[in-house]
Design a protein around this motif. Structure first.
Motif, PDB file in Angstrom:
ATOM      1  N   MET A  13       0.828  -1.202   0.000  1.00  0.00           N
ATOM      2  CA  MET A  13       0.000   0.000   0.000  1.00  0.00           C
ATOM      3  C   MET A  13       0.869   1.261   0.000  1.00  0.00           C
ATOM      4  N   VAL A  14       2.020   1.205   0.676  1.00  0.00           N
ATOM      5  CA  VAL A  14       2.950   2.336   0.635  1.00  0.00           C
ATOM      6  C   VAL A  14       3.451   2.525  -0.792  1.00  0.00           C
ATOM      7  N   PHE A  15       3.780   1.405  -1.453  1.00  0.00           N
ATOM      8  CA  PHE A  15       4.220   1.460  -2.854  1.00  0.00           C
ATOM      9  C   PHE A  15       3.147   2.104  -3.728  1.00  0.00           C
ATOM     10  N   VAL A  16       1.894   1.699  -3.531  1.00  0.00           N
ATOM     11  CA  VAL A  16       0.791   2.260  -4.316  1.00  0.00           C
ATOM     12  C   VAL A  16       0.649   3.753  -4.046  1.00  0.00           C
ATOM     13  N   ALA A  17       0.683   4.134  -2.762  1.00  0.00           N
ATOM     14  CA  ALA A  17       0.499   5.537  -2.387  1.00  0.00           C
ATOM     15  C   ALA A  17       1.587   6.428  -2.972  1.00  0.00           C
ATOM     16  N   VAL A  18       2.842   5.946  -2.941  1.00  0.00           N
ATOM     17  CA  VAL A  18       3.951   6.754  -3.467  1.00  0.00           C
ATOM     18  C   VAL A  18       3.888   6.823  -4.983  1.00  0.00           C
ATOM     19  N   SER A  19       3.632   5.676  -5.635  1.00  0.00           N
ATOM     20  CA  SER A  19       3.608   5.652  -7.096  1.00  0.00           C
ATOM     21  C   SER A  19       2.448   6.477  -7.652  1.00  0.00           C
ATOM     22  N   ARG A  20       1.353   6.561  -6.893  1.00  0.00           N
ATOM     23  CA  ARG A  20       0.204   7.348  -7.328  1.00  0.00           C
ATOM     24  C   ARG A  20       0.328   8.824  -6.969  1.00  0.00           C
ATOM     25  N   GLY A  21       1.314   9.150  -6.167  1.00  0.00           N
ATOM     26  CA  GLY A  21       1.501  10.537  -5.777  1.00  0.00           C
ATOM     27  C   GLY A  21       0.664  10.954  -4.581  1.00  0.00           C
ATOM     28  N   TRP A  22       0.045   9.979  -3.912  1.00  0.00           N
ATOM     29  CA  TRP A  22      -0.770  10.304  -2.735  1.00  0.00           C
ATOM     30  C   TRP A  22       0.118  10.664  -1.550  1.00  0.00           C
ATOM     31  N   VAL A  23       1.317  10.093  -1.529  1.00  0.00           N
ATOM     32  CA  VAL A  23       2.290  10.361  -0.467  1.00  0.00           C
ATOM     33  C   VAL A  23       3.588  10.811  -1.122  1.00  0.00           C
ATOM     34  N   GLU A  24       4.173  11.893  -0.630  1.00  0.00           N
ATOM     35  CA  GLU A  24       5.424  12.384  -1.189  1.00  0.00           C
ATOM     36  C   GLU A  24       6.573  11.441  -0.835  1.00  0.00           C
ATOM     37  N   THR A  25       7.495  11.317  -1.767  1.00  0.00           N
ATOM     38  CA  THR A  25       8.632  10.417  -1.570  1.00  0.00           C
ATOM     39  C   THR A  25       9.423  10.773  -0.315  1.00  0.00           C
ATOM     40  N   LYS A  26       9.500  12.058  -0.003  1.00  0.00           N
ATOM     41  CA  LYS A  26      10.288  12.484   1.154  1.00  0.00           C
ATOM     42  C   LYS A  26       9.694  12.014   2.478  1.00  0.00           C
ATOM     43  N   GLN A  27       8.446  11.551   2.456  1.00  0.00           N
ATOM     44  CA  GLN A  27       7.821  11.056   3.682  1.00  0.00           C
ATOM     45  C   GLN A  27       8.129   9.577   3.945  1.00  0.00           C
ATOM     46  N   VAL A  28       8.658   8.885   2.941  1.00  0.00           N
ATOM     47  CA  VAL A  28       8.909   7.448   3.071  1.00  0.00           C
ATOM     48  C   VAL A  28       9.871   7.118   4.215  1.00  0.00           C
ATOM     49  N   PRO A  29      10.997   7.857   4.388  1.00  0.00           N
ATOM     50  CA  PRO A  29      11.887   7.545   5.513  1.00  0.00           C
ATOM     51  C   PRO A  29      11.182   7.646   6.866  1.00  0.00           C
ATOM     52  N   LEU A  30      10.291   8.619   7.016  1.00  0.00           N
ATOM     53  CA  LEU A  30       9.568   8.758   8.280  1.00  0.00           C
ATOM     54  C   LEU A  30       8.613   7.582   8.477  1.00  0.00           C
ATOM     55  N   MET A  31       7.993   7.141   7.401  1.00  0.00           N
ATOM     56  CA  MET A  31       7.094   5.985   7.481  1.00  0.00           C
ATOM     57  C   MET A  31       7.888   4.731   7.844  1.00  0.00           C
ATOM     58  N   ALA A  32       9.079   4.590   7.255  1.00  0.00           N
ATOM     59  CA  ALA A  32       9.926   3.442   7.571  1.00  0.00           C
ATOM     60  C   ALA A  32      10.351   3.474   9.034  1.00  0.00           C
ATOM     61  N   ALA A  33      10.667   4.675   9.535  1.00  0.00           N
ATOM     62  CA  ALA A  33      11.079   4.808  10.935  1.00  0.00           C
ATOM     63  C   ALA A  33       9.921   4.480  11.878  1.00  0.00           C
ATOM     64  N   GLY A  34       8.714   4.917  11.514  1.00  0.00           N
ATOM     65  CA  GLY A  34       7.550   4.587  12.328  1.00  0.00           C
ATOM     66  C   GLY A  34       7.306   3.097  12.370  1.00  0.00           C
ATOM     67  N   ALA A  35       7.436   2.439  11.213  1.00  0.00           N
ATOM     68  CA  ALA A  35       7.272   0.988  11.159  1.00  0.00           C
ATOM     69  C   ALA A  35       8.373   0.289  11.954  1.00  0.00           C
ATOM     70  N   ALA A  36       9.595   0.840  11.885  1.00  0.00           N
ATOM     71  CA  ALA A  36      10.720   0.264  12.628  1.00  0.00           C
ATOM     72  C   ALA A  36      10.462   0.302  14.131  1.00  0.00           C
ATOM     73  N   MET A  37       9.882   1.405  14.606  1.00  0.00           N
ATOM     74  CA  MET A  37       9.565   1.506  16.034  1.00  0.00           C
ATOM     75  C   MET A  37       8.520   0.480  16.444  1.00  0.00           C
ATOM     76  N   ALA A  38       7.476   0.336  15.628  1.00  0.00           N
ATOM     77  CA  ALA A  38       6.397  -0.604  15.959  1.00  0.00           C
ATOM     78  C   ALA A  38       6.907  -2.041  15.956  1.00  0.00           C
ATOM     79  N   VAL A  39       7.623  -2.416  14.906  1.00  0.00           N
ATOM     80  CA  VAL A  39       8.126  -3.783  14.786  1.00  0.00           C
ATOM     81  C   VAL A  39       9.211  -4.061  15.831  1.00  0.00           C
ATOM     82  N   GLY A  40      10.091  -3.082  16.042  1.00  0.00           N
ATOM     83  CA  GLY A  40      11.151  -3.260  17.026  1.00  0.00           C
ATOM     84  C   GLY A  40      10.612  -3.441  18.431  1.00  0.00           C
ATOM     85  N   LEU A  41       9.614  -2.645  18.799  1.00  0.00           N
ATOM     86  CA  LEU A  41       9.012  -2.777  20.133  1.00  0.00           C
ATOM     87  C   LEU A  41       8.303  -4.123  20.288  1.00  0.00           C
TER      88      LEU A  41
END
Length: 202
Positions: A38-66
């Motif tokens: 879904m992140v791939f779809v959102a970025v490729s469609r332009g719904w989410v800016e590419t510059k937001q991807v690192p923040l999304m990855a960091a948020g996922a890293a916190m959730a999975v790491g915890l």
């Protein structure tokens, strides 16, 4: 092209449903893959800016790491990984590298800190899972990241040395077990291989 490949990737992961113990475990196991799709779809469609991807990855890293970190006391925290700590550890490693990339390339202190925190928490989760595959993946990811991130060579080598030293200090036992024939998992693999060899000869 890439769309069909992405859809096929998600569809292939749905095969794990046949091995799931129940419906909730099946859905939980494919949720991380579907979220990534879904992140791939959102970025490729332009719904989410590419510059937001690192923040999304960091948020996922916190959730999975915890989740991986607390799994020692609460095994249900890894239901999404079918209880497989190796799976969780590899995911922590991948997210740690992505978050570290964000920390190295983001332009503001706040975004750098958030991505750095994501990398640290994912690394902590990886350490808790004791995943040797995840540890190797993290080491390779760090080396590749150090090679491609735009920064002075002295800074790159300094960060790389620090991270590798920290990884060696915290994961020394796990690294040694990779090459040990007496380690429980390695001994089991050797035993199974010997049994297969005997059966083949028969």
């Amino acid at each position: 092209g890439i769309w069909w490949a992405a859809i096929a990737f998600v569809a292939a992961h749905m095969l794990s449903w046949f091995a799931a113990v129940d419906g909730w475990a099946a859905v939980s196991a494919t949720m991380p893959v579907f979220a990534g799709f879904m992140v791939f779809v959102a970025v490729s469609r332009g719904w989410v800016e590419t510059k937001q991807v690192p923040l999304m990855a960091a948020g996922a890293a916190m959730a999975v790491g915890l989740a991986a970190f607390v799994s020692k006391w609460k095994p249900d925290a890894l239901t999404w990984a079918l209880g497989n700590t190796n799976y969780a550890g590899c995911l922590c490693a991948a997210l740690a590298v992505l978050s570290a990339a964000g920390a190295a390339t983001e332009s503001t202190a706040g975004r750098k800190f958030f991505c750095g925190a994501g990398a640290a928490i994912a690394g902590l989760g990886l350490w808790r899972t004791e995943s040797r595959a995840g540890l190797v993946g993290l080491a390779v990811g760090i080396v590749v990241l150090a090679a491609i991130v735009p920064a002075p060579k002295k800074v790159k080598f300094g960060i790389l040395a620090f991270l590798l030293a920290a990884g060696a200090a915290f994961g020394a036992g796990r690294i040694q077990s990779i090459f040990s024939t007496t380690h429980e998992s390695n001994a089991l693999r050797i035993e199974l291989a010997e049994q297969k060899a005997v059966n083949f000869e028969l």
